[in-house]
Design a protein around this motif. Structure first.
Motif, PDB file in Angstrom:
ATOM      1  N   ASN A  59       0.825  -1.213   0.000  1.00 54.81           N
ATOM      2  CA  ASN A  59       0.000   0.000   0.000  1.00 54.81           C
ATOM      3  C   ASN A  59       0.854   1.256   0.000  1.00 54.81           C
ATOM      4  OD1 ASN A  59      -2.880  -0.570  -0.105  1.00 54.81           O
ATOM      5  ND2 ASN A  59      -2.526  -1.740   1.762  1.00 54.81           N
ATOM      6  N   GLN A  60       1.912   1.265   0.779  1.00 54.74           N
ATOM      7  CA  GLN A  60       2.785   2.435   0.796  1.00 54.74           C
ATOM      8  C   GLN A  60       3.527   2.588  -0.529  1.00 54.74           C
ATOM      9  OE1 GLN A  60       5.154   1.905   4.356  1.00 54.74           O
ATOM     10  NE2 GLN A  60       3.691   3.079   5.590  1.00 54.74           N
ATOM     11  N   ASP A  62       2.395   1.812  -3.370  1.00 59.25           N
ATOM     12  CA  ASP A  62       1.408   2.261  -4.363  1.00 59.25           C
ATOM     13  C   ASP A  62       0.861   3.649  -4.026  1.00 59.25           C
ATOM     14  OD1 ASP A  62       0.122   1.765  -6.732  1.00 59.25           O
ATOM     15  OD2 ASP A  62      -1.572   0.705  -5.814  1.00 59.25           O
ATOM     16  N   ASP A  63       1.477   4.315  -3.061  1.00 60.68           N
ATOM     17  CA  ASP A  63       1.075   5.651  -2.602  1.00 60.68           C
ATOM     18  C   ASP A  63      -0.359   5.716  -2.085  1.00 60.68           C
ATOM     19  OD1 ASP A  63       3.527   6.865  -2.981  1.00 60.68           O
ATOM     20  OD2 ASP A  63       3.119   7.304  -5.095  1.00 60.68           O
ATOM     21  N   ASN A  64      -0.847   4.627  -1.516  1.00 62.79           N
ATOM     22  CA  ASN A  64      -2.149   4.622  -0.852  1.00 62.79           C
ATOM     23  C   ASN A  64      -1.952   5.045   0.599  1.00 62.79           C
ATOM     24  OD1 ASN A  64      -3.493   3.654  -3.129  1.00 62.79           O
ATOM     25  ND2 ASN A  64      -3.118   1.527  -2.564  1.00 62.79           N
ATOM     26  N   PRO A  65      -2.888   5.775   1.172  1.00 62.69           N
ATOM     27  CA  PRO A  65      -2.741   6.172   2.574  1.00 62.69           C
ATOM     28  C   PRO A  65      -2.849   4.964   3.506  1.00 62.69           C
ATOM     29  CG  PRO A  65      -4.910   6.783   1.755  1.00 62.69           C
ATOM     30  CD  PRO A  65      -4.136   6.264   0.575  1.00 62.69           C
TER      31      PRO A  65
END
Length: 117
Positions: A59-60, A62-65
């Motif tokens: 997730n990090q 992929d720039d997801n919060p």
């Protein structure tokens, strides 16, 4: 990246199922005081830990919060579960309170994942 994330979510759910299933199958024995931590519970907790860390990393990447407080609490609860199961894995009988605590903490971890948005 989505396929990889979904793959690890599936593996994470399998780990939860293994841990909770190992607990639920021994509830009758818990009432009799003869419950024990089986290998499925240990392997499920380890699977949850490894796949959870990988999911946070994916997730990090992929720039997801990522809610670091939520992840930290879930990891702390999982480490307590893992420690209890690992230390008592070879015991013939586990104390009812300790066995029940693992089940309760597992359910708490599930509800934190689902309800905390």
């Amino acid at each position: 990246m989505d396929v990889l994330t979904h793959l690890f979510v599936g593996l994470h759910i399998i780990g939860i199922a293994s841990l909770l299933g190992g607990f639920l199958t021994q509830m009758k024995q818990m009432g009799q005081g003869t419950a024990r931590f089986n290998p499925a519970m240990l392997h499920g907790a380890l699977t949850m830990l490894v796949t959870g860390v990988i999911l946070v990393g994916l997730n990090q990447a992929d720039d997801n919060p990522v809610n670091n407080l939520k992840i930290g609490i879930k990891m702390a609860v999982l480490i307590v579960i893992l420690a209890l199961v690992y230390v008592k894995r070879d015991e013939e009988k586990v104390d009812k309170a300790m066995f029940g605590a693992v089940g309760l903490l597992t359910v708490v971890n599930i509800f934190i994942a689902v309800l905390w948005t």
